[in-house]
Scaffold this motif. Structure first.
Motif, short mmCIF file in Angstrom:
data_model
loop_
_atom_site.label_atom_id
_atom_site.label_comp_id
_atom_site.label_asym_id
_atom_site.label_seq_id
_atom_site.Cartn_x
_atom_site.Cartn_y
_atom_site.Cartn_z
N TYR A 184 -1.17 7.72 2.74
CA TYR A 184 -0.19 6.68 2.44
C TYR A 184 0.81 6.58 3.60
CZ TYR A 184 -2.08 7.55 -2.26
OH TYR A 184 -2.90 7.72 -3.35
N ALA A 204 -3.95 2.99 -4.21
CA ALA A 204 -2.98 1.93 -3.93
C ALA A 204 -3.28 1.30 -2.57
CB ALA A 204 -1.56 2.48 -3.95
N TRP A 254 2.87 1.99 -8.44
CA TRP A 254 2.04 3.18 -8.31
C TRP A 254 1.27 3.58 -9.56
CZ3 TRP A 254 6.81 5.89 -5.80
CH2 TRP A 254 6.92 5.48 -4.47
N GLU A 298 -2.67 3.87 -10.08
CA GLU A 298 -3.45 4.92 -9.43
C GLU A 298 -3.80 6.05 -10.39
OE1 GLU A 298 -2.94 5.50 -4.75
OE2 GLU A 298 -1.34 6.40 -5.92
#
Length: 280
Positions: free
Chosen positions: A88, A121, A159, A162
């Motif tokens: 990320y 994501a 989020w 996920e």
């Protein structure tokens, strides 16, 4: 693990993670991204998130947000990226992706691991080449996640799909997911699932990714449990009112946010119907 509260006021979020410095930070992030396209690897400097450490440590009460051991005992604390920056990358400089962790949980165990049970994501849409002018300004705006301008619900909307297996202590209360089991023969306390699919996923993650049932933790938890159990025993014996109140006060103090293994103590306090606070 216990629930933590993110303080989002300008007084509590470090200036490095507020406008106008956020725009500069977003520019650095874009530079790292495009340099990584050429080199094959994004290189981050820890100096970017170092200013967050003091606030994160305060939030966690001076303990590791994962194992709840004092960082003065298990190791010095790190600024931990809950979602690893190697995957990320766009959250590398996001204050809301940080928590305070001991080096054992963070470096010896977690590293870049982040198990999820839902879809990954999506990363921000990045032009194939570095933009300029207004296009650059628009990109930097899209890369900014201002902790003073968002709330927990906003982050969950981003989020939650996920289905992260690890509980995020700022966004999900970990305490209902776990129970604690005393092994008096071996003088250890084991972390167990409280039951249910979410709790089972959480336990598997904290065991395999964080090592929360590692031997030294089981033994450290038992040391604190033994004292807590002794206080409980005292409440079952005849005491003068002043002494009883002292014992009750200490039971409450031991469940406080800054106390080691507060989640475990709150669990046993509820099980034994002892006075709270059960969260603070």
């Amino acid at each position: 693990m216990i629930r933590l509260k993110r303080r989002r006021t300008a007084a509590h979020v470090p200036k490095s993670f507020q406008p106008p410095k956020l725009t500069v930070t977003a520019g650095k992030l874009a530079e790292i991204y495009y340099a990584g396209l050429l080199s094959g690897k994004m290189e981050f400097s820890g100096s970017a998130w170092k200013p967050a450490k003091g606030r994160l440590k305060e939030d966690a009460g001076g303990k590791c947000a994962y194992c709840e051991a004092s960082t003065a005992i298990v190791a010095h604390g790190d600024v931990e990226h809950f979602r690893p920056k190697s995957v990320y990358w766009w959250l590398a400089f996001a204050f809301d992706n940080y928590l305070f962790s001991c080096q054992i949980c963070n470096q010896s165990y977690k590293g870049d691991r982040f198990p999820i049970s839902g879809p990954l994501a999506g990363a921000p849409a990045m032009p194939p080449a570095p933009p300029v002018g207004q296009d650059l300004d628009d990109l930097l705006e899209a890369l900014i996640l201002d902790a003073t301008a968002v709330d927990d619900d906003h982050l969950k909307a981003i989020w939650d799909d996920e289905l992260a297996d690890l509980p995020h202590p700022y966004l999900e209360d970990p305490e209902p997911l776990f129970r604690y089991e005393a092994d008096d023969g071996n003088q250890e306390i084991w972390l167990r699932s409280a039951g249910g699919e979410r709790a089972d996923r959480a336990l598997s993650a904290v065991e395999t990714v964080l090592g929360l049932n590692r031997e030294e933790l089981r033994r450290q938890r038992y040391n604190d449990y033994r004292t807590f159990a002794l206080l409980r025993t005292m409440t079952l014996t005849p005491l003068d009112p002043a002494t009883r109140q002292q014992v009750v006060n200490e039971l409450r103090i031991q469940q406080g946010r800054s106390q080691p293994f507060a989640g475990m103590k709150r669990f046993f306090a509820k099980s034994w119907t002892l006075p709270g606070p059960y969260s603070a």
